[in-house]
Every structure is written in C-alpha cells, then in structure tokens.
Design a protein around this motif. Sequence first.
Motif, PDB file in Angstrom:
ATOM      1  N   GLU A  94      11.501  20.533  12.179  1.00  0.00           N
ATOM      2  CA  GLU A  94      12.936  20.736  12.339  1.00  0.00           C
ATOM      3  C   GLU A  94      13.572  20.692  10.956  1.00  0.00           C
ATOM      4  OE1 GLU A  94      14.452  17.980  15.281  1.00  0.00           O
ATOM      5  OE2 GLU A  94      13.364  19.049  16.863  1.00  0.00           O
ATOM      6  N   VAL A  96      16.870  20.346   8.763  1.00  0.00           N
ATOM      7  CA  VAL A  96      18.253  19.855   8.815  1.00  0.00           C
ATOM      8  C   VAL A  96      18.924  20.155   7.482  1.00  0.00           C
ATOM      9  CG1 VAL A  96      19.684  17.745   8.877  1.00  0.00           C
ATOM     10  CG2 VAL A  96      17.871  18.074  10.577  1.00  0.00           C
ATOM     11  N   ARG A  98      22.479  19.352   5.340  1.00  0.00           N
ATOM     12  CA  ARG A  98      23.642  18.443   5.344  1.00  0.00           C
ATOM     13  C   ARG A  98      24.582  18.767   4.193  1.00  0.00           C
ATOM     14  NH1 ARG A  98      22.145  13.863   8.396  1.00  0.00           N
ATOM     15  NH2 ARG A  98      19.892  13.714   8.717  1.00  0.00           N
ATOM     16  N   ALA A 102      26.179  11.792   7.359  1.00  0.00           N
ATOM     17  CA  ALA A 102      26.463  11.369   8.739  1.00  0.00           C
ATOM     18  C   ALA A 102      25.151  10.982   9.412  1.00  0.00           C
ATOM     19  CB  ALA A 102      27.145  12.494   9.523  1.00  0.00           C
ATOM     20  N   GLY A 103      25.281  10.416  10.591  1.00  0.00           N
ATOM     21  CA  GLY A 103      24.121  10.175  11.458  1.00  0.00           C
ATOM     22  C   GLY A 103      22.998   9.415  10.777  1.00  0.00           C
ATOM     23  N   SER A 104      21.787   9.956  10.917  1.00  0.00           N
ATOM     24  CA  SER A 104      20.597   9.229  10.457  1.00  0.00           C
ATOM     25  C   SER A 104      20.592   9.045   8.944  1.00  0.00           C
ATOM     26  CB  SER A 104      19.323   9.929  10.921  1.00  0.00           C
ATOM     27  OG  SER A 104      19.097  11.111  10.192  1.00  0.00           O
ATOM     28  N   MET A 105      21.241   9.972   8.209  1.00  0.00           N
ATOM     29  CA  MET A 105      21.257   9.817   6.747  1.00  0.00           C
ATOM     30  C   MET A 105      22.109   8.613   6.348  1.00  0.00           C
ATOM     31  SD  MET A 105      22.632  12.296   3.716  1.00  0.00           S
ATOM     32  CE  MET A 105      21.251  12.897   2.758  1.00  0.00           C
ATOM     33  N   LYS A 181      20.849  21.290  12.591  1.00  0.00           N
ATOM     34  CA  LYS A 181      19.384  21.374  12.695  1.00  0.00           C
ATOM     35  C   LYS A 181      18.989  22.797  13.085  1.00  0.00           C
ATOM     36  CE  LYS A 181      17.377  20.689  16.444  1.00  0.00           C
ATOM     37  NZ  LYS A 181      16.755  21.467  17.532  1.00  0.00           N
ATOM     38  N   THR A 201      23.503  20.766  18.283  1.00  0.00           N
ATOM     39  CA  THR A 201      22.599  20.814  17.133  1.00  0.00           C
ATOM     40  C   THR A 201      23.333  20.771  15.791  1.00  0.00           C
ATOM     41  OG1 THR A 201      22.608  23.239  17.096  1.00  0.00           O
ATOM     42  CG2 THR A 201      20.916  22.182  18.445  1.00  0.00           C
ATOM     43  N   ARG A 203      26.917  19.068  13.563  1.00  0.00           N
ATOM     44  CA  ARG A 203      28.103  18.207  13.551  1.00  0.00           C
ATOM     45  C   ARG A 203      29.275  19.034  13.054  1.00  0.00           C
ATOM     46  NH1 ARG A 203      24.392  13.841  12.257  1.00  0.00           N
ATOM     47  NH2 ARG A 203      24.538  12.372  13.994  1.00  0.00           N
ATOM     48  N   ARG A 219      26.877  11.023  22.210  1.00  0.00           N
ATOM     49  CA  ARG A 219      25.991   9.992  21.670  1.00  0.00           C
ATOM     50  C   ARG A 219      26.709   8.656  21.537  1.00  0.00           C
ATOM     51  NH1 ARG A 219      25.016  14.063  17.520  1.00  0.00           N
ATOM     52  NH2 ARG A 219      23.080  15.208  17.950  1.00  0.00           N
TER      53      ARG A 219
HETATM   54  N1  UDP Z   1      19.793  17.179  15.349  1.00  0.00           N
HETATM   55  C1  UDP Z   1      19.338  17.923  16.429  1.00  0.00           C
HETATM   56  N2  UDP Z   1      18.224  17.511  17.092  1.00  0.00           N
HETATM   57  C2  UDP Z   1      17.524  16.400  16.732  1.00  0.00           C
HETATM   58  C3  UDP Z   1      17.988  15.641  15.634  1.00  0.00           C
HETATM   59  C4  UDP Z   1      19.114  16.058  14.966  1.00  0.00           C
HETATM   60  O1  UDP Z   1      19.929  18.945  16.770  1.00  0.00           O
HETATM   61  O2  UDP Z   1      16.507  16.105  17.373  1.00  0.00           O
HETATM   62  C5  UDP Z   1      20.980  17.607  14.599  1.00  0.00           C
HETATM   63  C6  UDP Z   1      22.162  16.682  14.814  1.00  0.00           C
HETATM   64  O3  UDP Z   1      22.996  17.167  15.840  1.00  0.00           O
HETATM   65  C7  UDP Z   1      22.876  16.737  13.487  1.00  0.00           C
HETATM   66  C8  UDP Z   1      21.766  17.014  12.470  1.00  0.00           C
HETATM   67  O4  UDP Z   1      20.688  17.544  13.219  1.00  0.00           O
HETATM   68  O5  UDP Z   1      23.781  17.826  13.463  1.00  0.00           O
HETATM   69  C9  UDP Z   1      21.320  15.794  11.717  1.00  0.00           C
HETATM   70  O6  UDP Z   1      20.995  14.784  12.644  1.00  0.00           O
HETATM   71  P1  UDP Z   1      20.604  13.315  12.150  1.00  0.00           P
HETATM   72  O7  UDP Z   1      19.364  13.379  11.356  1.00  0.00           O
HETATM   73  O8  UDP Z   1      21.784  12.703  11.502  1.00  0.00           O
HETATM   74  O9  UDP Z   1      20.196  12.566  13.460  1.00  0.00           O
HETATM   75  P2  UDP Z   1      21.034  11.889  14.625  1.00  0.00           P
HETATM   76  O10 UDP Z   1      22.131  11.120  14.021  1.00  0.00           O
HETATM   77  O11 UDP Z   1      21.493  13.034  15.484  1.00  0.00           O
HETATM   78  O12 UDP Z   1      20.008  11.037  15.298  1.00  0.00           O
END
Ligand code: UDP
Length: 238
Positions: A94, A96, A98, A102-105, A181, A201, A203, A219
Amino acid sequence: MDDGLQKLEMFYEGKAKKLYSTPDPDLVIAHFKDDATAFNAKKRGTIEDKGVINNRMSELFFGILEKAGVKTHFVRRLNDRDMLCKRLEIVPVETVVRNIVAGSMAKRLGREEGEELKWPIVEYYYKSDPLDDPLIYAEHALLFGWATEAELRTIHELALKVNEVLRRFLDERGVILVDFKLEFGRHKGEILLGDEICPDTCRFWDKATRTKLDKDRFRRDLGDVEGAYQEMLRRVEG
Ligand code: UDP
C-alpha cells in the motif's frame, strides 16, 4: 447489464468491496458496499450509501487522473454500486502519500496532527491483515519479490503525480488533501493505479474550518459521517 457484461463469480470479498469476474477475462466488476471497518477491522459499522458515493467519487477522480496521464484500472461506472475495471494482479504494497501529519504518522513519530510537511512523503506498507499492514522500506518489497525496481520507480512517480493532480483539484474546491492510500497492480505487463479513491482512503479537511470530511469521522466517532461523505461528493462534483 450493458454490453452483455455480467457478474459471473465473486472471487474476492474485501472490507469495502466485492470483486466479480466477467465473461471477459481482462475485466472485473467491483461492487461497492456500505460496510465500514477501521483499525484492521477491530471496529465495524456501516455508512449509509457510502458504496454509492465512493463509486461515483472514484469515477470522478480516476477520470481526472486519466486526463492527467495516470493510467488506472477504471473502465466505467456501470450503476450506483458497480464499477467495471481492468483485472489487476495487485502489488501487495500500500502506497501512502502525506502532505500533512495525521493518523499513524502523528502517533508513530509523536508529531502534532496538522503539521505541514515541507514536501510530500511517499510511504509503503506491506498489505497483510495478520501483520496489521506494517510500514516497510521500498527495499523490502524488492527483497521479497513483491515488486521490481522498475515497478517501484513507476509507483513512486505515479503516487507523487496523483498527489499533485488531486491536491490542486481539491484545493480549488476548498478541500485540503492531507494524505491518502493507493494500490497498484499489473495489467498486461503495465502498472496501473487500482482500488478506489474516496473518503475511506484519503484524509480530506475543509480548507476554511479544517473540519474532517473523511473516514476519520467514523474511526474517531466524530458524528455526521454520512453528511461528510455527501459533502465531499458535492465538492468533487463541483
Ligand atoms: N489508509 C487506507 N487504508 C489503510 C490504511 C490507511 O486507506 O489500510 C489511508 C487512510 O485513510 C489515510 C492514509 O491512508 O488517508 C494514511 O493512513 P495512516 O497511516 O495515518 O493510518 P490510519 O490512521 O488510517 O490508521
């Protein structure tokens, strides 16, 4: 169905879509569901008409991208919930992109959500539910044979191009493209952009208010999930 195209066998069911074979071995039909999952399916629910919105929004985004020279699996939208696509052999990575933290970062690196990045970053995750899609280096994909060096170069280049095109398009509609993503696959030896491009998929933040217009509303239990998806479609339809 038109052109004698019909769903034959369902060969894959994911969290948001079902994939069907068609009489043409090069084509598949993606059926968009309303099911929503988050945190690797630990949270489940439905978002009313999400499938209809994501199908239509993906059609619009794929159209814009094709015009900009990005090759995608999109052939055409068949009806509210079905999209005709070229069959892909999915690369299990996958991608990504950015623009803003945001999110996981934010979590992984202890950064404030909303911090602007000086330039867009492309990250790769190994597509594996049992492993929770771990962050990888491009080199892991090479080492384990998930993609070739040439394919990874193409994926990197396309990911940045998609970012440029969609970021500009959305900016004109008052939307900040925070991150998104992408999935890529092989079709007749060529790398094509696959999957979907939608509030599941990506933000999306409203430019004026920074209101979230994407799946983070689901979420994080922020409420009015359906309203956000509808508003995003209105913005994209223009
Ligand atoms: N994302 C996705 N599918 C996944 C993981 C992430 O579509 O399995 C998208 C998510 O919506 C965001 C971007 O990828 O726009 C980055 O996601 P992140 O790594 O921040 O993970 P998350 O916070 O969604 O767990």
